[in-house]
Design a protein around this motif. Structure first.
Motif, PDB file in Angstrom:
ATOM      1  N   GLY A   8      97.204  20.219  95.188  1.00 46.56           N
ATOM      2  CA  GLY A   8      96.244  19.485  96.009  1.00 46.56           C
ATOM      3  C   GLY A   8      96.780  18.180  96.567  1.00 46.56           C
ATOM      4  O   GLY A   8      96.287  17.691  97.582  1.00 46.56           O
ATOM      5  N   ALA A   9      97.815  17.598  95.934  1.00 43.57           N
ATOM      6  CA  ALA A   9      98.411  16.344  96.399  1.00 43.57           C
ATOM      7  C   ALA A   9      99.727  16.587  97.135  1.00 43.57           C
ATOM      8  O   ALA A   9     100.374  15.644  97.560  1.00 43.57           O
ATOM      9  N   CYS A  10     100.107  17.833  97.309  1.00 44.17           N
ATOM     10  CA  CYS A  10     101.389  18.182  97.928  1.00 44.17           C
ATOM     11  C   CYS A  10     101.283  18.204  99.456  1.00 44.17           C
ATOM     12  O   CYS A  10     100.266  18.604 100.022  1.00 44.17           O
ATOM     13  N   LYS A  50      94.782  22.583  91.641  1.00 41.58           N
ATOM     14  CA  LYS A  50      95.320  22.208  90.332  1.00 41.58           C
ATOM     15  C   LYS A  50      96.589  22.978  89.969  1.00 41.58           C
ATOM     16  O   LYS A  50      97.191  22.712  88.933  1.00 41.58           O
ATOM     17  N   ASP A  51      97.015  23.933  90.800  1.00 39.16           N
ATOM     18  CA  ASP A  51      98.269  24.643  90.554  1.00 39.16           C
ATOM     19  C   ASP A  51      99.436  23.696  90.776  1.00 39.16           C
ATOM     20  O   ASP A  51      99.268  22.589  91.289  1.00 39.16           O
ATOM     21  N   TRP A  52     100.632  24.139  90.430  1.00 40.10           N
ATOM     22  CA  TRP A  52     101.824  23.329  90.665  1.00 40.10           C
ATOM     23  C   TRP A  52     103.033  24.244  90.711  1.00 40.10           C
ATOM     24  O   TRP A  52     102.989  25.391  90.283  1.00 40.10           O
ATOM     25  N   CYS A  53     104.125  23.737  91.278  1.00 41.61           N
ATOM     26  CA  CYS A  53     105.390  24.463  91.291  1.00 41.61           C
ATOM     27  C   CYS A  53     106.524  23.451  91.384  1.00 41.61           C
ATOM     28  O   CYS A  53     106.287  22.249  91.393  1.00 41.61           O
ATOM     29  N   GLY A  54     107.738  23.892  91.533  1.00 36.46           N
ATOM     30  CA  GLY A  54     108.877  22.997  91.598  1.00 36.46           C
ATOM     31  C   GLY A  54     109.187  22.475  92.987  1.00 36.46           C
ATOM     32  O   GLY A  54     110.192  21.805  93.188  1.00 36.46           O
TER      33      GLY A  54
END
Length: 68
Positions: A8-10, A50-54
């Motif tokens: 969400g902040a990307c 709320k997901d995330w990755c590299g």
């Protein structure tokens, strides 16, 4: 994982174009995938805020914007 580094902040998170739940968006880091038929458009992955990755970035490189 730092919550501020979530999808969400990307810079590659496209919330405006998602047709899913209110907290979902499209990940614009990689090109679209999984064409359902040869004459269909590719699909952008749907991710949660709320997901995330590299691949998290706060700004898009060189001021790029998400593709239409």
């Amino acid at each position: 994982m730092n919550q501020s580094a979530s999808c969400g902040a990307c810079a590659f998170f496209d919330h405006a174009r998602a047709e899913q739940a209110a907290h979902d968006g499209l990940c614009r880091f990689n090109p679209p995938v999984s064409q359902p038929a040869p004459d269909a458009h590719g699909l952008w992955p749907v991710v949660s805020e709320k997901d995330w990755c590299g691949h998290f970035e706060t700004e898009t490189p060189r001021g790029l914007t998400a593709a239409e």
